[in-house]
Write an enzyme that holds these catalytic residues in place. Structure first.
Site, short mmCIF file in Angstrom:
data_model
loop_
_atom_site.label_atom_id
_atom_site.label_comp_id
_atom_site.label_asym_id
_atom_site.label_seq_id
_atom_site.Cartn_x
_atom_site.Cartn_y
_atom_site.Cartn_z
N GLU A 184 4.93 1.40 47.20
CA GLU A 184 4.66 1.77 48.67
C GLU A 184 5.95 2.57 48.65
O GLU A 184 5.99 3.98 49.11
CB GLU A 184 4.48 1.64 49.94
CG GLU A 184 2.71 0.45 49.75
CD GLU A 184 1.49 1.11 49.85
OE1 GLU A 184 1.36 2.28 49.76
OE2 GLU A 184 0.33 1.09 49.59
N ARG A 188 5.72 7.32 48.54
CA ARG A 188 5.98 7.71 49.16
C ARG A 188 7.25 8.02 49.81
O ARG A 188 7.36 9.44 49.59
CB ARG A 188 6.00 6.40 50.71
CG ARG A 188 4.00 6.43 50.57
CD ARG A 188 3.94 5.67 52.37
NE ARG A 188 2.27 4.97 51.65
CZ ARG A 188 1.42 5.07 52.84
NH1 ARG A 188 1.18 5.54 53.84
NH2 ARG A 188 0.61 3.57 52.21
N ASP A 316 -5.66 1.02 39.82
CA ASP A 316 -5.85 1.91 39.93
C ASP A 316 -4.76 2.91 39.38
O ASP A 316 -4.54 3.06 38.36
CB ASP A 316 -6.53 3.03 41.33
CG ASP A 316 -5.55 2.00 42.34
OD1 ASP A 316 -4.46 1.48 42.16
OD2 ASP A 316 -5.75 2.57 43.42
N GLU A 449 -8.71 10.22 47.36
CA GLU A 449 -9.07 10.50 46.37
C GLU A 449 -9.95 11.88 45.81
O GLU A 449 -10.20 12.13 44.93
CB GLU A 449 -9.17 9.13 46.07
CG GLU A 449 -8.36 7.75 45.70
CD GLU A 449 -7.85 7.86 46.88
OE1 GLU A 449 -6.35 7.45 47.41
OE2 GLU A 449 -8.34 8.30 48.16
#
Length: 610
Positions: A184, A188, A316, A449
Site C-alpha cells: 500500500e 499510494r 490481481d 476498477e
C-alpha cells in the site's frame, strides 16, 4: 654402442625428476624451491591484477550505464514538467461538448472531495465524512493528500496542488514507528510522489519518494528475495501478516516493480530496480505452465504454497504489473520476459472463464486445487482494461480473441453496477447454476476498477458506449455517495446504507479515471504514460539494454548485448523528446562529458585485462 649411449643420455635427463637427486644436492633443492615460490607469486600477482581490473571495469561500466540512463532520461524530457499550458493544448483537441460538460462535473466532484478533506482531515490519511474528522489508517503519511497530487495537477487545480506541495515539503515525515504495508505504501505514496514528479518536474517529490523507498527496502532482505509485506518505517523491522501463516502475498510482493524501476531510472541508483526484479527472477524459477500462481509465496524458499488462485484480492495486480513493466520499458528485449510470463498467465486465465445462464455473462472464477469457485471480485474488473492494453502485443487473431474477451468482461462488470437498486456494485458476486449473478459481499467502497477498464476500452476501440457506462456509474456515485462533507461508501448496495469513509483511491483513481474517460486520448496518452495500480501515471522510458545486466556462466554480472527494439504490429510507442535548454542544457553537456571520460577510462583499462 650408439644404443647404449642414447639410453645413458635419456637416463641422465630423467634424474632431475627424482627427489633423491635433490636430497643429495641441498643447493639445487633450495634453488628449485625459491624458483617455485617466485613463479607462484608472479602468477598470483597476475591473477590479482586481472581481478582488480575486472572489478574496476565493472564499476566504471556501471557508472557509465547510470550516466547514460540519466542522459536518456533528460533527452526524453522526463525531467521537464508538463506545464498546464501543454496539458490544456492536449486537452482541447476535438473535444466533444458533452464530454467537456461531463468532465467539468467530475472536476467539481474532485473539488468537493478535496475541499472536504482539506476542511476536516487536512494532512491525515483519510476523511471520515459523516464524523467530519480524519483518521490515520496508513500511519499518518497523508495518504489522501499524496494520492491526490497528480489528480489535482491533471485537472488543473493549481492552487490546491501548490498547497498540497507545501504540506509535503514541510510536514510529510516518514520517520514513524509504524508497521506499514509495503504494497500500500508503494502504490499510494511512492507512486503518488513519482507521478507528481514526472508531471511537475519538482525534485521535492523525487527526494521524498527516495526517502520512503529507502525505508521500505529492508523488506526484501529475505533468503529468497521475496519481500516481507510489512515493515516498521522507523526501525526497518520487516515481517509478514500473522494470518498468512508467515507467507508473503502474491500481489503484495509483485506490485512494486513499476514504482521501484521508475525510481532507479530517475535517480540513477540501480538498487531499487535490482530488489524488485529479483522477485520476478525467483518466481520465474517455479512459474507454472498455465502462468497462474497461488496467492501465498514462501519468502524463505521462494516457492508458491497450495492456496487460492485468483484475479481478485491478493492476486490481481501481480498479473497487471507483468504487462505494465513491459509497457514501461517501451516493449524492448530487456523486458520481453515480463510479456512472456504475462501471456502464459492469460492462457491460464482462459481456463477460469465461465458464462452464466440465461444471459451469458462472462466471468472469471477463482481456483482452489482442482476445483473452481464461481465467485468474482469487483477488484477483478481491472482485467478487461488489462486485456485490451495487452491485446495489441499479439498477432491479429489472438489480439481479436483477447479484445473480445475484454469487451465481454467489461459488460459483466458494468452489470455488477446495473443489477443493484443503487446502481453501485457490491464487493464481489456469486454465480449459481441457472442464475446470472448475485451480490456476495454487499458493500461498495468507491472502487475504481470498472471505470479503469472503461477508459482503456474507450481509448483503444473508440467506442463511446464505454463513456456512457462510465457516466451512469458517476451519476450513481453522485446520488448515493455524495454528502455535504465529502463522499462515502455504502455498507449495503441494496439498501443504500452509508458508511463513514472516503477512501484515498477515490481521489487518486476513481475520479481521475472518470476525468480521463471524458478527455481526449492524447491527454496523458497511453503512448507516453503507464499507470500504476493506483492510477498514478509514470512516464514511459525505453530500457537501456546495455544497462540491464544479466548473469554469465561464471556467475559474474555481465551486460546484455544491444538489441533492436521490436515494433508493435498495432500500437507503436512514440516517446516524446524535448530539447533541454538553460541549466538543463548545461547539466546534459556535463553528463555527456562524464560519459566520454568514463568511456576513455574503460578503453585504457580493457586492454590490460584481455
Amino acid at each position: 654402442m650408439a644404443r647404449v649411449r642414447a639410453s645413458s643420455s635419456s637416463s641422465s635427463r630423467w634424474r632431475y625428476l627424482r627427489p633423491t637427486y635433490y636430497l643429495k644436492r641441498p643447493k639445487r633443492l633450495a634453488l628449485v624451491f625459491i624458483s617455485f615460490v617466485l613463479i607462484s607469486l608472479a602468477v598470483w600477482d597476475r591473477l590479482s591484477l586481472v581481478r582488480d581490473h575486472e572489478m574496476e571495469v565493472a564499476k566504471l561500466s556501471e557508472e557509465l550505464n547510470q550516466l547514460k540512463d540519466k542522459l536518456q532520461y533528460l533527452e526524453e524530457g522526463a525531467y521537464e514538467s508538463i506545464s498546464q499550458s501543454k496539458l490544456a493544448k492536449a486537452d482541447n483537441v476535438d473535444i466533444d461538448p458533452i464530454d467537456k460538460e461531463r468532465r467539468e462535473k467530475v472536476k467539481d466532484a474532485m473539488l468537493h472531495a478535496w475541499n472536504s478533506y482539506e476542511k476536516y482531515a487536512w494532512g491525515q490519511d483519510e476523511l471520515q465524512p459523516q464524523s467530519k474528522n480524519g483518521v490515520n489508517s496508513f500511519g499518518g503519511l497523508g495518504a489522501t493528500l499524496v494520492d491526490a497530487l497528480d489528480t489535482l495537477y491533471i485537472m488543473g487545480l493549481n492552487d490546491q496542488f501548490q498547497k498540497a506541495r507545501e504540506w509535503v515539503a514541510n510536514s510529510l515525515d516518514f520517520n514513524k514507528d509504524y508497521e506499514a504495508s509495503v504494497f500500500e505504501t508503494t502504490i499510494r505514496v511512492v507512486g503518488g510522489l513519482l507521478s507528481a514528479y514526472d508531471l511537475s518536474g519538482d525534485k521535492l517529490f523525487l527526494e521524498k519518494a527516495k526517502d520512503i523507498a529507502d525505508r521500505l527496502l529492508p523488506a526484501w532482505d529475505t533468503p529468497s528475495g521475496i519481500p516481507y509485506n510489512r515493515i516498521n518505517l522507523a526501525h526497518g523491522n520487516a515481517h509478514n501478516f500473522g494470518w498468512t501463516g508467515g507467507a508473503s502475498i502474491l500481489a503484495d510482493s509483485g506490485t512494486e516493480q513499476l514504482e521501484f524501476i521508475a525510481l532507479s531510472q530517475r535517480t540513477g541508483d540501480p538498487k531499487y530496480q535490482e530488489k524488485v526484479e529479483n522477485v520476478i527472477t525467483q518466481l520465474q524459477k517455479t512459474f507454472p505452465n498455465d502462468g497462474l500462481l497461488p496467492i501465498y509465496i514462501n519468502p524463505h524458499s521462494g516457492s508458491p504454497s497450495h492456496s487460492t488462485i485468483t484475479f481478485g484480492a491478493m492476486g490481481d495486480s501481480f498479473y497487471e504489473y507483468l504487462l505494465k513493466v513491459w509497457v514501461q520499458g517501451n516493449k524492448t528485449e530487456s523486458v520481453k520476459h515480463y510479456r512472456e510470463m504475462w501471456e502464459k498467465s492469460m492462457e491460464g486465465l482462459m481456463s477460469l472463464v465461465q458464462k452464466t445462464t440465461p444471459s451469458s455473462f462472462t466471468y472469471i472464477c477463482e481456483k482452489n486445487g482442482d476445483s473452481l469457485n464461481h465467485k468474482m471480485d469487483e477488484l477483478a474488473c481491472f482485467v478487461p482494461g488489462m486485456l485490451a492494453l495487452g491485446s495489441f502485443g499479439y498477432g491479429p487473431d489472438k489480439a481479436e480473441k483477447f479484445l473480445d474477451l475484454a469487451k465481454e468482461l467489461a459488460w459483466t462488470c458494468y452489470n455488477f453496477y446495473q443489477s443493484t437498486p443503487t446502481k453501485l456494485a457490491g464487493e464481489n458476486y456469486l454465480f449459481h447454476a441457472g442464475q446470472d449473478m448475485n451480490v456476495g459481499t454487499s458493500w461498495n467502497i468507491l472502487r475504481p476498477e470498472t471505470v479503469e477498464s472503461l477508459v482503456y476500452l474507450w481509448r483503444l476501440t473508440g467506442n463511446k458506449t464505454y463513456q456512457e457506462w462510465g457516466w451512469n456509474i458517476f451519476q450513481a456515485f453522485e446520488k448515493h455517495s455524495r454528502i455535504d462533507s465529502g463522499y462515502v461508501g455504502l455498507r449495503d448496495v441494496n439498501t443504500g446504507m452509508k458508511d463513514d469513509m472516503m477512501q484515498s483511491f477515490f481521489l487518486a483513481e476513481t475520479l481521475k479515471y472518470l476525468y480521463l474517460l471524458f478527455s481526449p486520448p492524447s491527454f496523458i496518452s497511453f503512448d507516453e504514460w503507464v499507470f500504476n495500480t493506483e492510477a498514478h501515471p509514470l512516464r514511459i522510458i525505453t530500457r537501456n539494454n546495455q544497462g540491464d545486466r544479466t548473469t554469465g556462466s561464471d556467475g559474474k554480472s555481465v551486460p546484455r548485448p544491444p538489441v533492436r527494439e521490436p515494433e508493435s504490429t498495432v500500437l507503436k510507442q512514440r516517446p516524446q523528446r524535448h530539447r533541454p535548454d538553460g541549466a538543463a542544457q548545461i547539466y546534459t553537456e556535463a553528463i555527456q562529458v562524464n560519459i566520454h571520460c568514463l568511456a576513455f577510462q574503460l578503453f585504457m583499462l580493457c586492454p590490460r585485462v584481455v
